[in-house]
Design a protein around this motif. Sequence first.
Motif, short mmCIF file in Angstrom:
data_model
loop_
_atom_site.label_atom_id
_atom_site.label_comp_id
_atom_site.label_asym_id
_atom_site.label_seq_id
_atom_site.Cartn_x
_atom_site.Cartn_y
_atom_site.Cartn_z
N THR A 19 -9.18 -7.99 10.94
CA THR A 19 -7.75 -8.27 10.82
C THR A 19 -7.32 -8.30 9.36
N VAL A 20 -8.09 -8.93 8.52
CA VAL A 20 -7.77 -8.99 7.09
C VAL A 20 -7.77 -7.59 6.50
N VAL A 21 -8.76 -6.79 6.83
CA VAL A 21 -8.83 -5.42 6.32
C VAL A 21 -7.62 -4.61 6.80
N ALA A 22 -7.25 -4.75 8.07
CA ALA A 22 -6.10 -4.03 8.61
C ALA A 22 -4.81 -4.44 7.89
N VAL A 23 -4.64 -5.73 7.64
CA VAL A 23 -3.45 -6.20 6.93
C VAL A 23 -3.42 -5.65 5.51
N LEU A 24 -4.54 -5.64 4.82
CA LEU A 24 -4.60 -5.10 3.47
C LEU A 24 -4.28 -3.60 3.44
N VAL A 25 -4.81 -2.86 4.40
CA VAL A 25 -4.53 -1.42 4.48
C VAL A 25 -3.05 -1.18 4.73
N LEU A 26 -2.46 -1.92 5.66
CA LEU A 26 -1.04 -1.76 5.95
C LEU A 26 -0.17 -2.16 4.75
N ALA A 27 -0.55 -3.21 4.05
CA ALA A 27 0.20 -3.62 2.86
C ALA A 27 0.12 -2.56 1.77
N THR A 28 -1.03 -1.98 1.59
CA THR A 28 -1.20 -0.92 0.59
C THR A 28 -0.37 0.30 0.95
N LEU A 29 -0.45 0.74 2.19
CA LEU A 29 0.33 1.90 2.62
C LEU A 29 1.83 1.63 2.51
N GLY A 30 2.25 0.43 2.85
CA GLY A 30 3.66 0.08 2.72
C GLY A 30 4.11 0.07 1.27
N SER A 31 3.28 -0.42 0.39
CA SER A 31 3.60 -0.44 -1.03
C SER A 31 3.72 0.97 -1.59
N VAL A 32 2.80 1.84 -1.22
CA VAL A 32 2.85 3.23 -1.68
C VAL A 32 4.11 3.90 -1.17
N TRP A 33 4.45 3.71 0.09
CA TRP A 33 5.66 4.30 0.66
C TRP A 33 6.90 3.80 -0.09
N PHE A 34 6.96 2.48 -0.33
CA PHE A 34 8.10 1.89 -1.00
C PHE A 34 8.23 2.41 -2.43
N TYR A 35 7.11 2.51 -3.15
CA TYR A 35 7.12 3.02 -4.52
C TYR A 35 7.62 4.46 -4.56
N ARG A 36 7.11 5.29 -3.65
CA ARG A 36 7.56 6.69 -3.62
C ARG A 36 9.04 6.78 -3.28
N ARG A 37 9.50 5.92 -2.41
CA ARG A 37 10.91 5.91 -2.04
C ARG A 37 11.78 5.52 -3.23
#
Length: 86
Positions: A19-37
């Motif tokens: 669960t912790v790994v999944a949350v970290l992966v989702l947070a990273t992907l969300g951050s990358v998406w937001f930065y690119r946006r």
Amino acid sequence: MMDGMTAGMGIWMLLVVLTVVAVLVLATLGSVWFYRRLRGRQPDGATVTGRDDEDPARRKLRERFAAGEIDEQEYESRLSALTHWR
């Protein structure tokens, strides 16, 4: 040999780690998406090159440049004027 309680704790620990790994992966992907946006936007809210199809003046200017009707210097000058007055 493991008893039932120890085996159960191992399964819960594995679930917590996953669960912790999944949350970290989702947070990273969300951050990358937001930065690119955010990176794709200019301060005045206009979109960056290649995404200004909603602006007919820029689209026409780009078409004239692509057709060879105007040179790069004139294109940049007119694009700058369009961006300045927007």
